[in-house]
Motif scaffolding. Structure first.
Motif, PDB file in Angstrom:
ATOM      1  N   TYR A   1     -49.024  34.571 -59.408  1.00 13.81           N
ATOM      2  CA  TYR A   1     -50.438  33.374 -58.840  1.00 13.81           C
ATOM      3  C   TYR A   1     -52.028  34.065 -58.540  1.00 13.81           C
ATOM      4  CZ  TYR A   1     -46.418  30.338 -59.493  1.00 13.81           C
ATOM      5  OH  TYR A   1     -45.503  30.034 -59.714  1.00 13.81           O
TER       6      TYR A   1
ATOM      7  N   GLY B   1     -55.336  25.833 -54.785  1.00 14.30           N
ATOM      8  CA  GLY B   1     -54.105  26.045 -55.068  1.00 14.30           C
ATOM      9  C   GLY B   1     -53.966  27.397 -55.915  1.00 14.30           C
ATOM     10  N   PRO B   2     -52.649  27.765 -56.037  1.00 17.45           N
ATOM     11  CA  PRO B   2     -52.256  29.349 -56.132  1.00 17.45           C
ATOM     12  C   PRO B   2     -52.394  28.654 -58.062  1.00 17.45           C
ATOM     13  CG  PRO B   2     -50.650  28.784 -54.800  1.00 17.45           C
ATOM     14  CD  PRO B   2     -51.141  27.210 -54.894  1.00 17.45           C
ATOM     15  N   GLU B   3     -53.148  29.062 -58.763  1.00 17.12           N
ATOM     16  CA  GLU B   3     -53.244  29.386 -60.118  1.00 17.12           C
ATOM     17  C   GLU B   3     -52.566  30.397 -60.959  1.00 17.12           C
ATOM     18  OE1 GLU B   3     -57.965  26.886 -61.267  1.00 17.12           O
ATOM     19  OE2 GLU B   3     -56.482  28.965 -62.123  1.00 17.12           O
ATOM     20  N   PHE B   4     -51.558  30.122 -61.887  1.00 14.59           N
ATOM     21  CA  PHE B   4     -50.637  30.914 -62.904  1.00 14.59           C
ATOM     22  C   PHE B   4     -51.616  32.028 -63.605  1.00 14.59           C
ATOM     23  CE2 PHE B   4     -46.544  31.201 -65.281  1.00 14.59           C
ATOM     24  CZ  PHE B   4     -47.215  32.085 -66.285  1.00 14.59           C
TER      25      PHE B   4
ATOM     26  N   PHE C   1     -42.486  33.055 -51.781  1.00 10.09           N
ATOM     27  CA  PHE C   1     -43.625  33.622 -51.887  1.00 10.09           C
ATOM     28  C   PHE C   1     -43.652  34.538 -51.183  1.00 10.09           C
ATOM     29  CE2 PHE C   1     -46.467  31.577 -55.208  1.00 10.09           C
ATOM     30  CZ  PHE C   1     -45.154  30.049 -55.572  1.00 10.09           C
TER      31      PHE C   1
ATOM     32  N   SER D   1     -55.892  26.816 -65.647  1.00  7.40           N
ATOM     33  CA  SER D   1     -56.343  25.525 -64.951  1.00  7.40           C
ATOM     34  C   SER D   1     -55.315  24.512 -63.740  1.00  7.40           C
ATOM     35  CB  SER D   1     -56.498  24.641 -66.172  1.00  7.40           C
ATOM     36  OG  SER D   1     -55.445  24.101 -66.529  1.00  7.40           O
ATOM     37  N   GLN D   2     -55.328  23.605 -62.942  1.00 10.85           N
ATOM     38  CA  GLN D   2     -54.358  22.766 -61.929  1.00 10.85           C
ATOM     39  C   GLN D   2     -53.965  21.750 -62.585  1.00 10.85           C
ATOM     40  OE1 GLN D   2     -57.357  24.243 -58.348  1.00 10.85           O
ATOM     41  NE2 GLN D   2     -54.737  25.313 -58.199  1.00 10.85           N
TER      42      GLN D   2
ATOM     43  N   ASN E   1     -39.071  19.238 -63.924  1.00 11.28           N
ATOM     44  CA  ASN E   1     -39.502  19.252 -62.324  1.00 11.28           C
ATOM     45  C   ASN E   1     -40.422  19.434 -61.434  1.00 11.28           C
ATOM     46  OD1 ASN E   1     -39.573  22.091 -61.374  1.00 11.28           O
ATOM     47  ND2 ASN E   1     -38.184  21.941 -62.513  1.00 11.28           N
TER      48      ASN E   1
ATOM     49  N   GLN F   1     -42.182  20.468 -57.440  1.00 16.29           N
ATOM     50  CA  GLN F   1     -41.579  21.028 -56.197  1.00 16.29           C
ATOM     51  C   GLN F   1     -42.924  20.772 -55.371  1.00 16.29           C
ATOM     52  OE1 GLN F   1     -40.243  24.909 -56.938  1.00 16.29           O
ATOM     53  NE2 GLN F   1     -39.943  24.791 -59.100  1.00 16.29           N
TER      54      GLN F   1
ATOM     55  N   TYR G   1     -44.496  22.552 -52.073  1.00 16.15           N
ATOM     56  CA  TYR G   1     -44.448  23.491 -51.152  1.00 16.15           C
ATOM     57  C   TYR G   1     -45.690  23.549 -49.940  1.00 16.15           C
ATOM     58  CZ  TYR G   1     -42.862  25.734 -54.623  1.00 16.15           C
ATOM     59  OH  TYR G   1     -41.285  26.719 -55.098  1.00 16.15           O
TER      60      TYR G   1
ATOM     61  N   GLN H   1     -48.238  25.623 -46.455  1.00 13.80           N
ATOM     62  CA  GLN H   1     -48.848  26.750 -46.282  1.00 13.80           C
ATOM     63  C   GLN H   1     -49.433  26.505 -45.747  1.00 13.80           C
ATOM     64  OE1 GLN H   1     -52.080  28.424 -49.497  1.00 13.80           O
ATOM     65  NE2 GLN H   1     -50.833  29.892 -49.734  1.00 13.80           N
TER      66      GLN H   1
ATOM     67  N   LEU I   1     -46.281  31.050 -48.074  1.00 13.66           N
ATOM     68  CA  LEU I   1     -46.202  29.688 -49.124  1.00 13.66           C
ATOM     69  C   LEU I   1     -44.849  29.303 -49.029  1.00 13.66           C
ATOM     70  CD1 LEU I   1     -47.858  27.714 -50.830  1.00 13.66           C
ATOM     71  CD2 LEU I   1     -47.257  29.108 -52.448  1.00 13.66           C
TER      72      LEU I   1
ATOM     73  N   HIS J   1     -41.493  27.013 -50.284  1.00 13.07           N
ATOM     74  CA  HIS J   1     -40.808  25.783 -50.376  1.00 13.07           C
ATOM     75  C   HIS J   1     -40.047  25.101 -49.923  1.00 13.07           C
ATOM     76  CE1 HIS J   1     -37.531  23.973 -52.980  1.00 13.07           C
ATOM     77  NE2 HIS J   1     -38.329  23.690 -53.721  1.00 13.07           N
TER      78      HIS J   1
ATOM     79  N   PHE K   1     -48.438  21.335 -51.015  1.00 12.64           N
ATOM     80  CA  PHE K   1     -48.740  21.557 -52.256  1.00 12.64           C
ATOM     81  C   PHE K   1     -47.823  20.804 -53.544  1.00 12.64           C
ATOM     82  CE2 PHE K   1     -53.163  23.897 -52.156  1.00 12.64           C
ATOM     83  CZ  PHE K   1     -52.759  24.700 -51.058  1.00 12.64           C
TER      84      PHE K   1
ATOM     85  N   ASP L   1     -44.208  22.125 -64.055  1.00 15.60           N
ATOM     86  CA  ASP L   1     -44.336  22.923 -65.172  1.00 15.60           C
ATOM     87  C   ASP L   1     -44.200  21.936 -66.349  1.00 15.60           C
ATOM     88  OD1 ASP L   1     -40.841  22.868 -65.187  1.00 15.60           O
ATOM     89  OD2 ASP L   1     -42.039  20.928 -65.853  1.00 15.60           O
TER      90      ASP L   1
ATOM     91  N   GLN M   1     -45.184  28.709 -67.737  1.00 17.89           N
ATOM     92  CA  GLN M   1     -46.544  27.992 -67.296  1.00 17.89           C
ATOM     93  C   GLN M   1     -45.996  27.237 -65.830  1.00 17.89           C
ATOM     94  OE1 GLN M   1     -49.747  27.929 -67.941  1.00 17.89           O
ATOM     95  NE2 GLN M   1     -49.580  29.271 -69.854  1.00 17.89           N
ATOM     96  N   PHE M   2     -46.236  27.442 -64.507  1.00 19.13           N
ATOM     97  CA  PHE M   2     -46.568  26.685 -63.451  1.00 19.13           C
ATOM     98  C   PHE M   2     -47.219  25.814 -62.922  1.00 19.13           C
ATOM     99  CE2 PHE M   2     -42.518  24.766 -60.768  1.00 19.13           C
ATOM    100  CZ  PHE M   2     -42.993  25.175 -59.805  1.00 19.13           C
TER     101      PHE M   2
ATOM    102  N   PHE N   1     -50.241  24.943 -59.630  1.00 18.75           N
ATOM    103  CA  PHE N   1     -49.980  23.835 -58.075  1.00 18.75           C
ATOM    104  C   PHE N   1     -51.348  23.082 -58.330  1.00 18.75           C
ATOM    105  CE2 PHE N   1     -47.169  26.068 -55.755  1.00 18.75           C
ATOM    106  CZ  PHE N   1     -46.499  26.828 -56.358  1.00 18.75           C
ATOM    107  N   GLY N   2     -51.495  21.803 -57.635  1.00 16.31           N
ATOM    108  CA  GLY N   2     -51.861  20.987 -57.223  1.00 16.31           C
ATOM    109  C   GLY N   2     -53.293  21.403 -56.460  1.00 16.31           C
ATOM    110  N   THR N   3     -54.441  21.446 -56.219  1.00 11.20           N
ATOM    111  CA  THR N   3     -55.548  21.118 -55.278  1.00 11.20           C
ATOM    112  C   THR N   3     -55.226  21.472 -53.929  1.00 11.20           C
ATOM    113  OG1 THR N   3     -56.389  19.079 -55.361  1.00 11.20           O
ATOM    114  CG2 THR N   3     -57.102  20.638 -56.752  1.00 11.20           C
TER     115      THR N   3
END
Lengths: 114, 110
Positions: free
Chosen positions: A35, A42-45, A105, B1-2, B31, B33, B35, B37, B43, B45, B88, B92, B97-98, B100-102
């Motif tokens: 990421y 936030g982390p970006e894939f 992570f 992109s998020q 699902n 999740q 997290y 940080q 970070l 879970h 966060f 998926d 890909q996975f 994350f939000g802002t």
């Protein structure tokens, strides 16, 4: 150690230099993710490996970014001809299989491109 | 992109109060999740909730999921100063890909 480790923790590069970032996942974890996290976001894939197979690299921002995991354990993210916009924290995560399980992570590598 | 967006962006509460943060996402998921940080531990879970679940608990954490509204909430009860961090949600799309939000920045004042 029991966790995901990344090296180096900090990297300063001059614009145009190539860099290589290393990730050591948790032993036995099949899946590995990279990421990119910009400040305040936030982390970006970026990309995903299952064992040595790179199943998804659609998040890599340009062809200057390249990742590999040749033996299904350690992974390297390489950035060629670094640009200032590449400055970010690069996070590696591993999980048992896929994203259906929690991801563990590493501490990240903070890359600064001058 | 998020894909996810957390709300509020920042939250400040007194120790002992409850903190609620929300997450909205755009497409169907397998699902979701949550997290946490912070600078000390990176970070981490917190909890995973599957698309066929509506509520899940873990210690002082309670997560709800409403797939019809494409939203989730995280409740932290009896907050502590150590809960100060960014939170966060991550989803998926049935793909590799996975997203994350802002993030929501939570400050718990002792």
């Amino acid at each position: 150690g029991a966790g995901v480790s990344q090296s180096p923790r900090y990297k300063v590069a001059k614009r145009g230099q190539d860099v290589a970032l290393r990730c050591d996942p948790i032993s036995g974890h099949v899946s590995l993710f990279w990421y990119q996290q910009a400040l305040g976001q936030g982390p970006e894939f970026l990309t995903y490996f299952q064992n040595e197979a790179q199943l998804d690299k659609s998040g890599l921002p340009s062809d200057r970014f390249f990742a590999e995991r040749p033996e299904g354990s350690v992974s390297t993210l390489k950035i060629q001809r670094t640009q200032q916009e590449d400055s970010a924290v690069y996070l590696c995560a591993s999980s048992l299989v896929g994203h259906y399980n929690e991801q563990f992570f590493g501490p990240g590598t903070r890359l600064t491109v001058l | 992109s998020q894909q996810g967006e957390e709300d509020p962006q920042a939250l400040s509460i007194q120790e002992g109060e409850n903190a609620t943060m929300n997450c909205s996402y755009k497409t169907s998921i397998n699902n979701l999740q949550w997290y946490r940080q912070n600078s000390g531990r990176g970070l981490v879970h917190l909890i995973l909730i599957r698309s066929n679940e509506r509520e899940k608990h873990s210690g002082r954490l309670r997560v709800t999921l409403d797939t019809s509204k494409k939203s989730s909430s995280l409740l932290i009860t009896a907050s502590r100063a150590a809960d100060t961090a960014s939170y966060f949600c991550a989803t998926d799309e049935g793909s590799n890909q996975f997203y994350f939000g802002t993030g929501t920045s939570l400050t718990v004042i002792p």
